[in-house]
Each structure stands twice: as structure tokens, then as C-alpha cells.
Enzyme design. Structure first.
Site, mmCIF file in Angstrom:
data_model
loop_
_atom_site.group_PDB
_atom_site.id
_atom_site.type_symbol
_atom_site.label_atom_id
_atom_site.label_comp_id
_atom_site.label_asym_id
_atom_site.label_seq_id
_atom_site.Cartn_x
_atom_site.Cartn_y
_atom_site.Cartn_z
ATOM 1 N N ALA A 102 0.774 -1.243 0.000
ATOM 2 C CA ALA A 102 0.000 0.000 0.000
ATOM 3 C C ALA A 102 0.802 1.289 0.000
ATOM 4 O O ALA A 102 0.267 2.343 -0.336
ATOM 5 C CB ALA A 102 -0.937 0.002 1.212
ATOM 6 N N ALA A 103 2.084 1.249 0.400
ATOM 7 C CA ALA A 103 2.825 2.513 0.565
ATOM 8 C C ALA A 103 3.199 3.109 -0.785
ATOM 9 O O ALA A 103 3.518 2.355 -1.709
ATOM 10 C CB ALA A 103 4.088 2.265 1.385
ATOM 11 N N PRO A 104 3.147 4.438 -0.921
ATOM 12 C CA PRO A 104 2.822 5.433 0.119
ATOM 13 C C PRO A 104 1.337 5.756 0.266
ATOM 14 O O PRO A 104 0.994 6.703 0.967
ATOM 15 C CB PRO A 104 3.580 6.670 -0.374
ATOM 16 C CG PRO A 104 3.531 6.550 -1.875
ATOM 17 C CD PRO A 104 3.604 5.068 -2.173
ATOM 18 N N GLY A 105 0.454 5.018 -0.390
ATOM 19 C CA GLY A 105 -0.964 5.230 -0.109
ATOM 20 C C GLY A 105 -1.767 5.861 -1.227
ATOM 21 O O GLY A 105 -2.915 6.250 -1.021
ATOM 22 N N LYS A 107 -3.232 4.535 -3.636
ATOM 23 C CA LYS A 107 -4.474 3.801 -3.889
ATOM 24 C C LYS A 107 -5.218 3.548 -2.584
ATOM 25 O O LYS A 107 -6.455 3.569 -2.545
ATOM 26 C CB LYS A 107 -4.172 2.508 -4.622
ATOM 27 C CG LYS A 107 -3.604 2.857 -6.005
ATOM 28 C CD LYS A 107 -2.854 1.805 -6.702
ATOM 29 C CE LYS A 107 -2.153 2.373 -7.920
ATOM 30 N NZ LYS A 107 -0.722 2.656 -7.707
ATOM 31 N N ASP A 170 -1.243 -4.121 -5.551
ATOM 32 C CA ASP A 170 -0.553 -3.196 -6.459
ATOM 33 C C ASP A 170 0.923 -3.573 -6.332
ATOM 34 O O ASP A 170 1.658 -3.017 -5.519
ATOM 35 C CB ASP A 170 -0.820 -1.752 -6.008
ATOM 36 C CG ASP A 170 -0.287 -0.736 -7.001
ATOM 37 O OD1 ASP A 170 -0.366 -0.998 -8.214
ATOM 38 O OD2 ASP A 170 0.216 0.317 -6.563
ATOM 39 N N CYS A 223 2.717 -1.138 -12.729
ATOM 40 C CA CYS A 223 2.986 -0.002 -13.623
ATOM 41 C C CYS A 223 4.077 -0.409 -14.611
ATOM 42 O O CYS A 223 5.021 0.321 -14.863
ATOM 43 C CB CYS A 223 3.366 1.249 -12.839
ATOM 44 S SG CYS A 223 4.785 1.049 -11.761
HETATM 45 N N1 SAM Z 1 0.054 1.002 -3.905
HETATM 46 C C1 SAM Z 1 1.061 2.006 -3.691
HETATM 47 C C2 SAM Z 1 0.490 3.369 -4.021
HETATM 48 O O1 SAM Z 1 -0.450 3.445 -4.808
HETATM 49 O O2 SAM Z 1 0.943 4.364 -3.452
HETATM 50 C C3 SAM Z 1 2.325 1.734 -4.478
HETATM 51 C C4 SAM Z 1 2.869 0.369 -4.201
HETATM 52 S S1 SAM Z 1 4.412 0.046 -4.968
HETATM 53 C C5 SAM Z 1 3.977 -0.247 -6.606
HETATM 54 C C6 SAM Z 1 4.773 -1.539 -4.363
HETATM 55 C C7 SAM Z 1 4.978 -1.632 -2.875
HETATM 56 O O3 SAM Z 1 5.116 -2.989 -2.554
HETATM 57 C C8 SAM Z 1 6.214 -0.942 -2.324
HETATM 58 O O4 SAM Z 1 5.834 0.029 -1.384
HETATM 59 C C9 SAM Z 1 7.004 -2.048 -1.648
HETATM 60 O O5 SAM Z 1 7.579 -1.645 -0.411
HETATM 61 C C10 SAM Z 1 5.950 -3.099 -1.423
HETATM 62 N N2 SAM Z 1 6.397 -4.494 -1.379
HETATM 63 C C11 SAM Z 1 7.453 -5.066 -1.970
HETATM 64 N N3 SAM Z 1 7.487 -6.385 -1.690
HETATM 65 C C12 SAM Z 1 6.417 -6.623 -0.909
HETATM 66 C C13 SAM Z 1 5.906 -7.771 -0.265
HETATM 67 N N4 SAM Z 1 6.512 -8.955 -0.392
HETATM 68 N N5 SAM Z 1 4.791 -7.633 0.487
HETATM 69 C C14 SAM Z 1 4.156 -6.443 0.636
HETATM 70 N N6 SAM Z 1 4.604 -5.314 0.053
HETATM 71 C C15 SAM Z 1 5.708 -5.413 -0.701
#
Ligand code: SAM
Length: 450
Positions: A102-105, A107, A170, A223
Site C-alpha cells: 500500500a505505501a505510500p498510499g 491507492k 498493487d 505499472c
Molecule cells: N500502492 C502504492 C500506491 O499506490 O501508493 C504503491 C505500491 S508500490 C507499486 C509496491 C509496494 O510494494 C512498495 O511500497 C514495496 O515496499 C511493497 N512491497 C514489496 N514487496 C512486498 C511484499 N513482499 N509484500 C508487501 N509489500 C511489498
């Protein structure tokens, strides 16, 4: 790969799109303002994103990110294609929603807003440092019915098998769709390309699938353009979980279909519409196991109902002065932990042990016998829900001084002492405290405008 994907005839148009600037945008928080009101009142120019009801294009000149309403959580700055996944996941008020990465949020803030204060969102990110920014963004949006944690998905699965109504994955990806906006991502791609991410995505999508209740929906998005990471991951799910199907989504003429069996998936190409590269696939888990289409809804045990008795006097007095705050609907639960007061809305998993950064709304903090309302509380309130409001016009220079943590003077108010909810154009920004006719700036230092 792109030439193969698009065909030799179309490929030059795709390449040429990299000579154009990326499209900047913002997405309106509909729990605070409706999109029409917003576009009529905002002083910089915006234009509707045709495929997202509450999305707008804006200039990338920093006006949107410096406007006081950004600090009031009225919108999130987001590239228009990135608005697509949350807009396509059919979240309803009352749902239990998981945003797994979810980070940084970007969505998570929209998924939470779609809940309109009912049900809840669990926003997770494996990276604890990124999860801090996620919490800030959800608090800025005024979301009370949420929890933020930083866990590995396999750990979440042990706690929430078949639990959520809606899940967003995501996924971390090679970011090919972002190269125009973030050329540095092309460098990362050389180190870690599609095959590296594909392995992670395959694990994530199966873990998420097992946390979805029968009849629930999951949206998988990236993306990147890479078929291995996109259709490859969806096909992996369909091969390994026979109770899942890919379903059609609300369509927009600029969208492109996924490849092969993933026809219903959405691809976004920058030369075909005004957005960066993206992929989104909506998947449904068969309801057949439960028979009634609603699935089994496991409950978490925890005290319910009126637990205001645990509130220290000053916090209870502050609560009593509030006029029906929107987050206090339904049956929630109050908690006092190390002098901090929290409100957990109905159905939240207060009793589950995970690496939570937050469960519920931080209401405020006891300092000796005094109560200090939190920044998150200010943003969860509407101006009319608190009796002492200091409302500035958004363009009043005192608003920026307030957001920078500076002294705000002079102020005219009939209230000479106590907490004031400082607002811009009728929308809360934070707290101030009147003392001898002067306003002490209580805007949270960690939230200040730099
Ligand atoms: N959904 C976010 C937004 O809209 O702001 C962007 C998410 S970004 C594409 C992918 C995220 O997945 C990163 O923040 C990363 O830290 C996290 N990530 C990477 N591997 C992961 C895992 N095994 N489990 C959960 N999160 C993970």
C-alpha cells in the site's frame, strides 16, 4: 519487447510519446468534498480525467502541492493512470478491504475514501519506513476506520484466511510504465528486471487470493508493460486457484485489452491515452463454497460497544464537546495505551497481534491531566463538528504561516482560551490554542510545510 507487443506500425508512436511530458494529476477525497465543488472552488486550473470520476489533470508546477487544501487532505497528487486500479475495484461502504502493497498510499487513500466511514481498510506494506508515509497519507485524508501494518504477506495470511471482501495487490514491479515520469527507474530495471519481480508477484497474488473471502474481488495491478509480470501473473493465479476468474471492468475507450486469455484486463499505453503505462486485472473468487454469495465472515473478538468509561476526564470532556463526529457512527471501541487515546471503529481487529503502526484513529494524548487532541483527529473532523473554529480564506497569508509552524497573528475570535480548529476555506488543517487572546500554533511539527 514493446515492438512485438504493439506491432512495427504502432511502435514509433509509442517511442515518440517519450518526447512529451508526463501527465500530472490529483484525485479528490470524496469524503471531504465532491469533485464538482472542488473544481469550481480551486484556484488553479484542473481538467477532468475521463476514466476516473474524481480524477483531474493539473499542471506539474507545484501549485497543487502547495495549496492549503492539499494539507487538509482534500486531494492526493497522483498520476492519472495510477488512479485506475482503485477506481476499478468495486469497494462498497461496509467492506473489509486489504491493500497488500500500500505505501505510500496513492491507492489506499482512495479505497478508504470509498468506504465512506463504514467497514475498514487494512493497509500493509512490507517496508516499515514506507509504511510511515502511508499512515501519514491516510491520516491526512481523515480516515478513522483503518489500520496500518508492516508485515510479510505470509504472516497476514496466518491471521486473515478468507477474510477480506476486496483486496488490492498493487505489486512491486519493474516499472517500465514509469520511465517517462521517472527516468531513474530505467536504471533500476537494468539491475532487477521482469523475471526478478515476476517471482515476487506470483507469491503475492496467491497469498492475497487465500485472504479473499469466497465471492470477493481482487484487483491486481502494476505499472509495467511486461507480459511476464502482467498476464503471466494473472495466468499463474488462474492455473493455481481454480475458484478464480478474470472479470470485465468498467471500460474506457482509451483502455487496451490484455493479451490472450487476459482479454478483460486493462492495459494503458502512453501513446493511446493521457497516462503512463499501467496494467489492471479484476478477479473474482467463486462464491460457491458458501452458497449464499456472501461468504463466511469470521469475526474478531474484542470488547464492543460503549467503552468511553475508560477515557480520562479531560479526554471525555473533549469528546463531549464534539458534535456527532462522522467517524463515531456505529459501535466502536475506545482504547487508552501509554497515555494515548485511540478510537477503533466497529469491527476493527484490535485484538490481532501484528506489527501495526496504527489501529484506528489516534484521538489525542494525555499530558498529565490535560488532553491534547491529535493532528489526525483534526483532519477526521468536519468544521461543523467542533464548536471553536478559526476559519481563514485559503489565500490568506496566515494559512501558510500556520502550516509552516509560525506564529499566526493577529486573529479575531470571541473565544479567549482553549483549543481552536484551524480551517482554510471551511476545511480543517490542525489545532491552535488560544491563550490570553493569542493563538499558539499547535500544528504538528512532523506535518509542517517546508
Ligand atoms: N500502492 C502504492 C500506491 O499506490 O501508493 C504503491 C505500491 S508500490 C507499486 C509496491 C509496494 O510494494 C512498495 O511500497 C514495496 O515496499 C511493497 N512491497 C514489496 N514487496 C512486498 C511484499 N513482499 N509484500 C508487501 N509489500 C511489498
Amino acid at each position: 519487447m514493446m515492438q512485438k507487443l504493439l506491432g512495427a506500425k504502432e511502435y514509433p508512436a509509442f517511442l515518440a510519446s517519450y518526447d512529451h511530458p508526463f501527465h500530472a494529476g490529483l484525485r479528490v477525497n470524496q469524503t471531504k468534498i465532491n469533485p464538482d465543488d472542488f473544481s469550481n472552488r480551486v484556484p488553479f486550473s484542473v481538467r477532468s480525467v475521463p476514466w476516473v470520476d474524481n480524477g483531474f489533470f493539473c499542471d506539474a508546477d507545484g501549485q497543487a502541492s502547495h495549496h492549503p487544501w492539499y494539507y487538509g487532505g482534500l486531494y492526493y497528487i497522483q498520476e492519472p493512470s495510477a488512479m485506475t486500479p482503485a477506481s476499478l475495484l468495486p469497494v462498497e461502504p461496509g467492506d473489509r478491504v486489504l491493500d497488500l502493497c500500500a505505501a505510500p498510499g496513492g491507492k489506499a487513500t482512495e479505497l478508504a475514501a470509498k468506504l465512506m466511514g463504514r467497514g475498514f481498510l487494512l493497509a500493509n506494506d512490507v517496508s516499515a519506513s514506507r509504511a510511515k508515509g502511508l499512515l501519514r497519507n491516510l491520516e491526512r485524508f481523515g480516515i478513522a476506520n483503518m489500520a496500518v501494518c508492516s508485515e510479510k504477506p505470509e504472516k497476514l495470511l496466518t491471521r486473515f484466511p478468507g477474510y477480506f471482501d476486496k483486496i488490492l495487490v498493487d505489486a512491486p514491479c519493474s516499472g517500465e510504465g514509469m520511465f517517462r515520469r521517472r527516468p531513474d527507474m530505467a536504471e533500476d530495471w537494468k539491475e532487477r528486471g521482469p523475471s526478478y519481480y515476476s517471482a515476487i508477484q506470483k507469491e503475492l497474488i496467491l497469498q492475497a487470493a487465500d485472504m479473499l473471502r469466497p465471492g470477493g474481488c481482487m484487483l491486481y495491478s502494476t505499472c509495467t508493460f511486461s507480459p511476464v509480470e502482467n498476464e503471466g501473473t494473472v495466468e499463474w493465479l488462474l492455473e493455481n486457484r481454480s475458484d478464480f476468474e478474470l472479470i470485465p471492468t468498467r471500460w474506457y475507450e482509451g483502455f487496451s485489452h490484455g493479451i490472450g486469455a487476459c482479454h478483460h484486463a486493462v492495459r494503458i499505453f502512453p501513446h493511446r491515452m493521457e497516462g503512463e503505462g499501467h496494467f489492471a486485472a479484476l478477479l473474482r473468487k467463486s462464491p460457491k463454497d458458501s452458497g449464499d454469495g456472501t461468504g463466511h465472515r469470521p469475526q474478531f473478538t474484542g470488547e464492543r460497544g460503549d467503552s468511553t468509561g475508560i477515557l480520562p476526564g479531560a479526554a471525555a470532556d473533549f469528546l463531549a464537546a464534539l458534535q456527532k463526529p462522522s467517524f463515531l457512527t456505529g459501535q466502536g471501541q475506545w482504547r487508552l495505551q501509554e497515555n494515548r487515546v485511540y478510537y477503533l471503529s466497529d469491527g476493527q481487529m484490535g485484538s490481532v497481534r501484528l506489527r501495526f503502526l496504527r489501529t484506528g484513529l489516534l484521538f489525542g494524548e494525555m499530558k498529565k491531566n490535560r488532553f491534547e487532541p491529535s493532528q489526525a483527529l483534526a483532519l477526521a473532523l468536519r468544521a461543523e463538528e467542533y464548536p471553536h473554529v478559526l476559519n481563514f480564506a485559503p489565500e490568506d497569508g496566515r494559512v501558510i504561516r500556520y502550516l509552516k509552524g509560525e506564529t499566526v497573528a493577529p486573529v479575531k475570535t470571541s473565544c479567549t482560551s482553549g483549543w481552536m480548529l484551524v480551517c482554510a476555506g471551511g476545511f480543517p488543517l490542525g489545532w491552535g490554542k488560544m491563550h490570553n487572546g493569542m493563538l499558539k500554533n499547535k500544528y504538528d511539527a512532523g506535518w509542517r510545510m517546508l
